[in-house]
Design an enzyme around this catalytic site. Structure first.
Site, PDB file in Angstrom:
ATOM      1  N   ASP A  50       0.845  -1.184   0.000  1.00  6.67           N
ATOM      2  CA  ASP A  50       0.000   0.000   0.000  1.00  6.67           C
ATOM      3  C   ASP A  50       0.888   1.245   0.000  1.00  6.67           C
ATOM      4  OD1 ASP A  50      -2.526   1.403   0.256  1.00  6.67           O
ATOM      5  OD2 ASP A  50      -1.932   1.853   2.304  1.00  6.67           O
ATOM      6  N   THR A  88      -2.941   5.730  -4.356  1.00 10.61           N
ATOM      7  CA  THR A  88      -1.823   6.493  -3.783  1.00 10.61           C
ATOM      8  C   THR A  88      -0.528   6.249  -4.555  1.00 10.61           C
ATOM      9  OG1 THR A  88      -1.498   4.703  -2.174  1.00 10.61           O
ATOM     10  CG2 THR A  88      -2.799   6.586  -1.464  1.00 10.61           C
ATOM     11  N   THR A  89      -0.263   5.003  -4.892  1.00 13.03           N
ATOM     12  CA  THR A  89       0.952   4.680  -5.644  1.00 13.03           C
ATOM     13  C   THR A  89       0.899   5.318  -7.032  1.00 13.03           C
ATOM     14  OG1 THR A  89       1.098   2.568  -4.463  1.00 13.03           O
ATOM     15  CG2 THR A  89       2.425   2.798  -6.439  1.00 13.03           C
ATOM     16  N   ASP A 100      -9.066   0.523   1.477  1.00 15.31           N
ATOM     17  CA  ASP A 100      -9.003   1.039   0.099  1.00 15.31           C
ATOM     18  C   ASP A 100     -10.308   0.741  -0.639  1.00 15.31           C
ATOM     19  OD1 ASP A 100      -6.464   1.861   0.628  1.00 15.31           O
ATOM     20  OD2 ASP A 100      -5.454   0.429  -0.684  1.00 15.31           O
TER      21      ASP A 100
END
Length: 541
Positions: free
Chosen positions: A66, A99-100, A389
């Site tokens: 994550d 997010t990545t 998520d």
């Protein structure tokens, strides 16, 4: 920092020990920090992304892929890198996933900008071009998005979000639980994910995770004489202590006779008994107290057959109120039957050697609990992150009702549209818009790399496929380009919108910095340069 005046004397402008980087040095250093940070999380992207093991100073271990968790756990010092961490945190807060993606797009935008700066294109021109491209990207995103908010779409969105995060064998049952939870707490088309409590316990398989139509409280009964299970619970919520209050001012009581002492003790006991009688008279058979419960009060509550739990967190009290329709009471004297909530069952259950209170079978609860199980602590922690998520993306999809195809399809479609848009722009901003388009292709390229595929071949195949359909993406499991919407790989439009917008804004801000003045700080040496060693990599960890 010093400067020589006209008469040759030294004029101090900044404190001694301050580091300063100007022009291209400052830009090169900041761009390098962004690139290195993006490279750090890049290998975690996609269903076949790898995990990172993070060990803190105390030896505690976190194993995750994550993006935001990795960046939060890393001890990052470089200010430009910290700005990209903020991008990830904002992405997590706003939409819960992507997010990545946001960080690697920002890193790639900086990398492309470096090439433009080397061609003597002014940073302001690059920033303006990026801003134009970001605005156009949002327009293209609106065109390629698909209207869908039915239950089947929400399930696919949840499963896409959890793919590659340690939940493969239980994706479908978990997705069913998550969609059920989001639908349950929806009010007037709005969803507050704070009303979905995620409680976790190791010692069981993922498949044993359940959705509790109520609240699970990680507490136990205050007295063993109380009932372990209460059917048809009438629940009282109290945010004040059940004990004799101390005076707000210092007071002294003089006792000259043992009988007076006895009367004093009996009076305190009577006050406690009156409080318990008030709870019993209101009709409550379950009590959740935010503060303490006196030992004597525990005894009387047990005798009255009332299950009581003390020192319950404020957030849990609020969730219990929404789940059971109970009103939170501050003054016990004001407690009436109308303040009580209802639950079909309130029971203390032992889970992995610890007692927990399950408030279940609530009527149309507006707060629910996802009770997540996993074989070990590290496994259940990662499942919790995946579930968080998925809750975020399902809520976003349910609110907006719009999705895009996954597997890099959206990024390729936007990149294609931006390249066409760049040809219509005169001036050097055209180059920045074209660079922005190329930067977005880092997402499908990275998906291919992480799956062990040839990134160049995959990118060429994707570009060719997009001449026929906007929904063509990379299926990393089959290693081929296919229609991702039909394959059920879909993501909320809001995830892409936020990722592109925040990455572009962060890159613009970093590019406009031409002077870095680093204070030495209180009692420690300045560590901003860091250009020595590791090929000029600035310090981050």
């Amino acid at each position: 920092m010093a400067q020589l005046g006209g008469q040759g004397q030294q004029v101090l402008i900044l404190p001694e020990g301050t580091n300063r980087f100007l022009g291209r040095d400052a830009q090169r250093m900041n761009i390098l920090a962004g690139k290195v940070l993006a490279e750090t999380v890049r290998t975690t992207l996609g269903p076949k992304g790898m995990d990172k093991m993070l060990v803190d100073g105390l030896g505690d271990i976190v194993v995750t892929n994550d993006g935001v968790t990795i960046l939060k756990e890393m001890d990052i010092e470089h200010p430009a890198a910290k700005m990209l961490v903020e991008v990830a945190k904002t992405q997590e807060d706003e939409v819960g996933d992507g997010t990545t993606t946001a960080v690697i797009i920002a890193g790639e935008l900086l990398k492309k900008a470096e090439g433009l700066l080397d061609q003597d294109i002014h940073p302001t021109i690059v920033a303006m071009g990026y801003r134009q491209a970001a605005e156009k990207a949002q327009e293209i995103l609106n065109v390629i998005s698909i209207d869908a908010d039915d239950r089947d779409t929400l399930l696919k969105v949840a499963m896409t979000a959890m793919t590659g995060k340690g939940t493969e064998k239980a994706r479908e049952p978990l997705a069913q639980l998550i969609v059920g939870a989001v639908k349950q707490v929806e009010e007037d088309g709005e969803i507050d994910t704070d009303h979905i409590k995620v409680e976790k316990k190791d010692g069981a398989s993922i498949e044993e995770s359940t959705l509790v139509n109520g609240v699970v409280v990680d507490k136990e009964r205050v007295h063993p004489g109380m009932p372990k299970k209460v059917e048809d619970g009438k629940i009282a919520l109290l945010n004040s202590a059940i004990e004799v209050k101390e005076t707000e001012v210092d007071a002294e009581i003089r006792i000259t006779d043992p009988a007076q002492m006895q009367a004093f003790i009996e009076q305190e006991e009577q006050m406690i008994r009156d409080m318990v009688d008030k709870i019993e008279d209101a009709g409550a058979n379950v009590l959740f107290c935010q503060k303490g419960i006196d030992d004597l009060a525990q005894h009387y509550l047990a005798k009255a057959g009332i299950m009581a739990v003390r020192r319950v967190k404020k957030s849990d009290i609020e969730k219990l109120s929404r789940a059971t329709s109970a009103k939170v009471v501050t003054n016990i004297e004001d407690l009436t039957f109308n303040d009580l909530g209802e639950a079909g069952s309130v029971a203390e259950k032992k889970v992995s050697g610890e007692d927990m209170i399950f408030v279940e079978e609530c009527k149309d609860p507006k707060s629910v609990t996802l009770f997540i199980r996993g074989s070990t602590k590290h496994v259940v922690d990662e499942i919790e992150r995946a579930v968080d998520d998925a809750i975020g993306v399902v809520a976003s999809t349910a609110e907006d009702g719009q999705v895009v195809a996954g597997g890099g399809a959206a990024e390729i479609a936007i990149a294609k549209g931006l390249k066409e848009y760049a040809d219509t722009i005169s001036g050097r901003e055209q180059l920045a818009v074209a660079a922005f388009a190329e930067a977005l292709e880092v997402v499908p390229k990275t998906l291919a790399e992480n799956a062990g595929l040839d990134s160049i071949d995959s990118l060429v195949d994707l570009r060719a496929a997009h001449e026929k359909s906007l929904y063509m993406g990379l299926d990393v499991f089959k290693g081929e380009v296919r229609d991702m919407y039909r394959a059920g790989v879909i993501e909320p439009k809001r995830v892409k919108k936020q990722a592109i917008q925040s990455a572009a804004e962060a890159a613009e801000m970093i590019l406009r910095i031409d002077d870095v003045i680093a204070s030495s700080g209180a009692g420690k040496e300045p560590d901003m340069g860091g250009m020595e060693g590791m090929g000029g990599m600035p310090p981050m960890m």
